[in-house]
Structure formats: C-alpha cells, structure tokens
Design a protein around this motif. Structure first.
Motif, PDB file in Angstrom:
ATOM      1  N   TYR A  13       0.820  -1.219   0.000  1.00 40.31           N
ATOM      2  CA  TYR A  13       0.000   0.000   0.000  1.00 40.31           C
ATOM      3  C   TYR A  13       0.858   1.275   0.000  1.00 40.31           C
ATOM      4  O   TYR A  13       0.480   2.281  -0.588  1.00 40.31           O
ATOM      5  CB  TYR A  13      -0.982  -0.004   1.173  1.00 40.31           C
ATOM      6  CG  TYR A  13      -2.118  -0.980   0.932  1.00 40.31           C
ATOM      7  CD1 TYR A  13      -2.944  -0.843  -0.178  1.00 40.31           C
ATOM      8  CD2 TYR A  13      -2.338  -2.050   1.786  1.00 40.31           C
ATOM      9  CE1 TYR A  13      -3.968  -1.739  -0.434  1.00 40.31           C
ATOM     10  CE2 TYR A  13      -3.361  -2.949   1.544  1.00 40.31           C
ATOM     11  CZ  TYR A  13      -4.177  -2.797   0.431  1.00 40.31           C
ATOM     12  OH  TYR A  13      -5.178  -3.688   0.174  1.00 40.31           O
TER      13      TYR A  13
ATOM     14  N   ASN B 161       0.863   7.004  -6.696  1.00 40.20           N
ATOM     15  CA  ASN B 161      -0.277   7.878  -7.021  1.00 40.20           C
ATOM     16  C   ASN B 161      -0.010   9.338  -6.686  1.00 40.20           C
ATOM     17  O   ASN B 161      -0.451  10.231  -7.408  1.00 40.20           O
ATOM     18  CB  ASN B 161      -1.541   7.376  -6.327  1.00 40.20           C
ATOM     19  CG  ASN B 161      -2.120   6.181  -7.067  1.00 40.20           C
ATOM     20  OD1 ASN B 161      -2.095   6.145  -8.297  1.00 40.20           O
ATOM     21  ND2 ASN B 161      -2.600   5.197  -6.336  1.00 40.20           N
TER      22      ASN B 161
ATOM     23  N   ILE C  90      -5.149   7.668   1.175  1.00 41.45           N
ATOM     24  CA  ILE C  90      -5.860   6.625   0.405  1.00 41.45           C
ATOM     25  C   ILE C  90      -4.925   6.103  -0.683  1.00 41.45           C
ATOM     26  O   ILE C  90      -4.568   6.838  -1.614  1.00 41.45           O
ATOM     27  CB  ILE C  90      -7.153   7.194  -0.239  1.00 41.45           C
ATOM     28  CG1 ILE C  90      -7.955   8.001   0.794  1.00 41.45           C
ATOM     29  CG2 ILE C  90      -7.991   6.072  -0.852  1.00 41.45           C
ATOM     30  CD1 ILE C  90      -8.473   7.230   1.947  1.00 41.45           C
TER      31      ILE C  90
ATOM     32  N   ASP D 168      -5.206   3.940  -3.234  1.00 42.23           N
ATOM     33  CA  ASP D 168      -5.545   3.768  -4.656  1.00 42.23           C
ATOM     34  C   ASP D 168      -5.820   5.079  -5.384  1.00 42.23           C
ATOM     35  O   ASP D 168      -6.069   5.079  -6.580  1.00 42.23           O
ATOM     36  CB  ASP D 168      -6.702   2.761  -4.843  1.00 42.23           C
ATOM     37  CG  ASP D 168      -8.037   3.301  -4.379  1.00 42.23           C
ATOM     38  OD1 ASP D 168      -8.090   4.437  -3.865  1.00 42.23           O
ATOM     39  OD2 ASP D 168      -9.039   2.580  -4.526  1.00 42.23           O
ATOM     40  N   SER D 169      -5.782   6.219  -4.653  1.00 45.96           N
ATOM     41  CA  SER D 169      -5.977   7.500  -5.347  1.00 45.96           C
ATOM     42  C   SER D 169      -4.892   8.519  -4.991  1.00 45.96           C
ATOM     43  O   SER D 169      -4.763   9.536  -5.656  1.00 45.96           O
ATOM     44  CB  SER D 169      -7.339   8.090  -4.974  1.00 45.96           C
ATOM     45  OG  SER D 169      -7.358   8.366  -3.583  1.00 45.96           O
TER      46      SER D 169
ATOM     47  N   PRO E 133      -6.746   1.340   2.011  1.00 40.07           N
ATOM     48  CA  PRO E 133      -6.675   0.934   0.597  1.00 40.07           C
ATOM     49  C   PRO E 133      -7.503   1.825  -0.318  1.00 40.07           C
ATOM     50  O   PRO E 133      -7.046   2.226  -1.381  1.00 40.07           O
ATOM     51  CB  PRO E 133      -7.225  -0.502   0.613  1.00 40.07           C
ATOM     52  CG  PRO E 133      -6.998  -0.979   2.007  1.00 40.07           C
ATOM     53  CD  PRO E 133      -7.141   0.226   2.888  1.00 40.07           C
ATOM     54  N   SER E 134      -8.774   2.128   0.085  1.00 41.29           N
ATOM     55  CA  SER E 134      -9.649   2.846  -0.852  1.00 41.29           C
ATOM     56  C   SER E 134     -10.637   3.721  -0.100  1.00 41.29           C
ATOM     57  O   SER E 134     -10.740   3.650   1.126  1.00 41.29           O
ATOM     58  CB  SER E 134     -10.430   1.834  -1.693  1.00 41.29           C
ATOM     59  OG  SER E 134     -11.377   1.210  -0.839  1.00 41.29           O
TER      60      SER E 134
ATOM     61  N   GLU F 167     -13.796   3.452   0.026  1.00 42.61           N
ATOM     62  CA  GLU F 167     -14.838   2.657   0.700  1.00 42.61           C
ATOM     63  C   GLU F 167     -14.412   2.389   2.155  1.00 42.61           C
ATOM     64  O   GLU F 167     -15.231   2.429   3.070  1.00 42.61           O
ATOM     65  CB  GLU F 167     -15.075   1.302   0.005  1.00 42.61           C
ATOM     66  CG  GLU F 167     -15.901   1.372  -1.275  1.00 42.61           C
ATOM     67  CD  GLU F 167     -15.080   1.876  -2.444  1.00 42.61           C
ATOM     68  OE1 GLU F 167     -13.837   1.710  -2.427  1.00 42.61           O
ATOM     69  OE2 GLU F 167     -15.663   2.465  -3.376  1.00 42.61           O
TER      70      GLU F 167
END
Ligand code: SF4
Length: 473
Positions: free
Chosen positions: A68, A75, A209, A211-212, A245-246, A248
């Motif tokens: 991660y 990113n 975060i 993933d972004s 991770p995300s 959500e």
C-alpha cells in the motif's frame, strides 16, 4: 517544555495540580458521555460490527503495508506531488527545513499533527527564523503556553478558560472576557490574518488513500482546509501506517473516528485533497510534499506489538482510562499520552526511558473496550512489563519477596485460610469507617488516592456452606 525524567516525579507533580485534574476530568467525562450516546444511537450490535470491520481493514493494511505504501507513493507522484520517505524523525525534519530554506519561507502555518510533535518540527523551523503558527485552537493555546499537547484530540484539555484568557490577553494586550465564544472569536480573528500571508502550510494526515493518493484530514475548525486551499507550498506529514486501501474503507473509518473521539456522527470538515491544483482549479497548492515518517514504526511489524499500528488516534482510550483521567497527559512525559502513549512511548523511545509507563494502568481493559479498532492495549502493557523486567534482568527486591510470599501462601488452602483469618483479626488499627485508612509506605501513598474496603467479617467461602445448608433444608 521540560519533563522530569522520572515518571514518579511527573505523576506526583500532576496529582498536586487540582485545576488540571478538574479540567481533565471534565473534558474526558464530556467526551465519554458523548461517545456513549452516539453508540447508543447506532445500537451496540451495529457498533460491534463496525469495530470488527474497522479492525479487519487496519489489520489487512498493516499486513500489506509495503504494497500500500508503494501504491500511495506512485499515485502521489503521478498527481505531481513529491514524496519523502523518512526513516527517522531527523530525516523528516531535514527534508522540511531544507524546503523552508529553499522557499525562503517566513510564515509557516500548521494544522494539528502529532507526528510533527513527535519529531520536534516547530523548534527546528523556528531555529531557521520562520514564524510557525499553530492554527488548531487547542494547539494554538498550548503553543502560547510553551507546552506540549496533553490529549491526542484535545491538546489543551488540561487548561480551563481562565488560563486560556490569560494566555490570549498577553497576545491581544487587552482584557478579554472568559466567555468561550469571546475567546474563540479572538483566536479566529487573530489567526485569520495569518492565513493570508502563508508561505508554507503544514498539515497532518488522518488517512492517506492508497488507490488514489488522496490525503484525508479531519478537523472541526476548518483550519486544515484553509491551509490546503491557500498555501502555495503544502507539506503533509504522516506516520507510515496511516494508510487505507480505498475510499470505501474511509467511509467506515470516518464514522468510527468521529464517534469514538467526540461522539459526532462525522467530524465537521473532512477534507480530501489530491496534491497540486489543476489549471482550472481556483485554489490548492502549486507544490505538494508528502512526508511519510517511519521513526520506529517498521520495527514493530511482525512483533507482538504490531497491532498498535492499527491506531487511528481517536483518543478514546485516554478518556476511558482511570489513570489518564487522574494524572492528565503531561505525566506520560512524551508526545502520546494515555494507554496508547504508555505503549507507544517505550516502543518508540526505548523501554529503558519509558518502561515505567507500563505500570500507568490498572489493567482493567477499559482502553481496549473503548478502542474502535480493538487494539489489545492492556495485553501490550502487560507484555511491556515483562519486557522491562527481562531487560533489567530483575524485579524490585521488595516486589520479588512480596510475590514469592503471596504465591507460597495462596498455593495452600490451609495457609490461605490462616492468613486471611489473621489479617481480619489484626487489621483493626488500620481501619476507619469500613475502609483501610492507614498503612506503611508504599501502601500509604496508594491509599491517598484510592479506597480499599476493610476485610469483611465473613468471606465468601465461609458464607457459601451456610447458604447451601439453607437451600438443602
Ligand atoms: S489505541 Fe484505539 S482508542 Fe486509543 S487512540 Fe488509538 S484507536 Fe483510539
């Protein structure tokens, strides 16, 4: 702020400060009450399910931290940011001070960041001649007082409004009322001006975060949002474990963080920022730096203390802890107070320096029960006691003798019964109003702050046969 090296001296000092104790009891009591009401509203079963989910997310992140971290760094770089992976606090400070020199920064405005406290960032920036201004109200108060935070989410919890008014009067050069609205009004007016001349903004990070590459900052005052919007150069400092991770996963954590910390459904301002501003955007930094700090965290991976990295710094364990509520945060002697501090300080700073904090607990488990991500803090405190004894290769002589005697007595039924009968018979000079009121040191110190009931006339094992006899008849 200078701390006494000995925990004993620090907590004695704390116990002789009734204003601080009163302020801390009021503050923790209010936060505990708000948290309890908010859990009641969610429903205890749903709350437990929330905690299970949050624990699973944090465990997963920590077990895949390398993956991660890599994703987060990629990113942030893709979005035009810069990243510093600092192995130590010194490396992080070096990076930020070099940046301040490069930018010829005069005015640096910060939002609350416990990691920046951990690495003593303000002090180093001030040595360069920068004016460093804390924009969180609690941090601003303790900055004026020349102190360190005494609570993770309410840094000035130990101060009452009269003390705050005195600090603000010294800045405003006029006498402010002690009304909370007036005090907040003064801070708002004074700090707003400073935002307009900002050279570098520094924020903490609640969650990054992966993933972004978005950075999430939660505040109730909106100060971090103004900093993110107005700073030409923005620096965010985060502990390397503060990743999700995300988005959500963020939804679960935001709800849990606010309810655990203050009993709110959500923190007032939850800002997600993705680094430098686009051409079409009206605000946001032109330059963004993410400083990811290890400073002792990675050495906990794979150890019996790994789960402490699940912490989301909500402060709930502090409010639940009977020790914290009586001695406040400064008695812990380092940045992180309360049960989480009693675990982190020896792990980050060394058991030789902070091992005594493992005894700043009743091992009641209230901290673990209050923790939204289910960190077994009391088990860790117990393990730290073992580690401390092993490190020193000895227990206290008196303690060793006492435990050997206790073990020999309680291992035999006849010896146990004889000892309690004797204790019951000879306790009378020590008893007052049904409580043990006197005793030799160190028991006398212990009794100053706690009640210990006198031994009862009959013990359970004596009453039980009589009760059974009645039932049989
Ligand atoms: S250990 Fe748990 S309760 Fe304490 S600050 Fe961390 S997340 Fe909150």
């Amino acid at each position: 702020m200078h701390f006494e090296p000995s925990f004993q001296k620090r907590y004695h000092k704390a116990l002789s400060d009734p204003a601080m104790i009163k302020a801390v009891k009021n503050g923790t009591g209010r936060l505990r009450g708000q948290r309890a009401a908010s859990i009641e509203a969610v429903g205890p079963e749903r709350w437990m399910a929330f905690r299970d989910r949050a624990e699973a997310i944090r465990l997963h992140v920590i077990q895949h931290l390398d993956q991660y971290l890599e994703q987060l760094v990629d990113n942030v770089l893709k979005k035009g940011g810069h990243v510093c992976l600092a192995r130590t606090g010194e490396e992080a400070v070096q990076y930020i001070t070099s940046l301040a020199q490069k930018k010829n920064a005069k005015s640096i405005i910060k939002s609350k960041s416990m990691v920046s406290e951990e690495i003593h960032l303000n002090h180093q920036l001030e040595k360069l001649g920068c004016e460093v201004i804390e924009s969180d109200l609690g941090e601003y108060i303790i900055q004026l007082a020349g102190e360190t935070p005494s609570h993770i989410i309410a840094p000035a919890m130990h101060k009452n409004r009269n003390q705050v008014a005195d600090l603000f009067n010294a800045v405003s050069k006029k006498k402010l009322s002690t009304e909370i609205a007036d005090l907040c009004g003064f801070a708002r007016e004074h700090l707003r001006e400073k935002f307009l001349g900002i050279d570098i903004g520094i924020t903490g990070c609640n969650f990054a975060i992966a993933d972004s590459g978005a950075i999430t900052i939660c505040t109730n005052e909106g100060n971090a949002r103004i900093i993110s919007a107005l700073s030409p150069t923005l620096v965010t400092i985060m502990g390397m474990e503060r990743i999700l991770p995300s988005i959500e996963d963020l939804a679960v954590m935001l709800s849990l963080l606010a309810r655990s910390a203050t009993g709110q459904k959500l923190t007032v301002y939850n800002t997600l920022s993705t680094g430098v501003r686009d051409e079409n955007e009206l605000d946001g930094p032109q330059e963004f730096h993410l400083v990811i700090v290890d400073n002792g965290r990675s050495k906990l991976l794979g150890t019996k203390y790994e789960k402490v990295l699940n912490c989301i710094r909500c402060g709930s364990c502090l409010n639940a802890c009977p020790v914290y509520r009586n001695i406040g945060g400064h008695a812990y002697g380092w940045v992180y107070p309360g049960p989480i501090g009693a675990v982190l300080s020896p792990l980050f700073q060394g058991i030789d320096k902070f091992g005594e904090l493992a005894y700043a607990t009743t091992l009641c488990g209230a901290c673990c029960f209050a923790c939204p991500v289910k960190i077994p803090l009391h088990d860790m405190l117990y393990a730290l006691r073992n580690d401390k004894v092993e490190l020193e290769n000895k227990g206290e002589l008196a303690e060793n003798i006492a435990y050997k005697g206790w073990s020999a007595t309680f291992a035999s039924m006849s010896r146990y019964r004889f000892s309690v009968r004797m204790a019951r018979r000879f306790q009378f000079p020590l008893v007052k109003a049904g409580k043990i009121a006197y005793g030799p040191p160190p028991i006398s110190d212990w009794l100053k702050h706690r009640d210990m009931p006198a031994l009862s006339d009959k013990f359970f094992h004596e009453i039980w046969p009589e009760l059974n006899k009645d039932r049989k008849e």
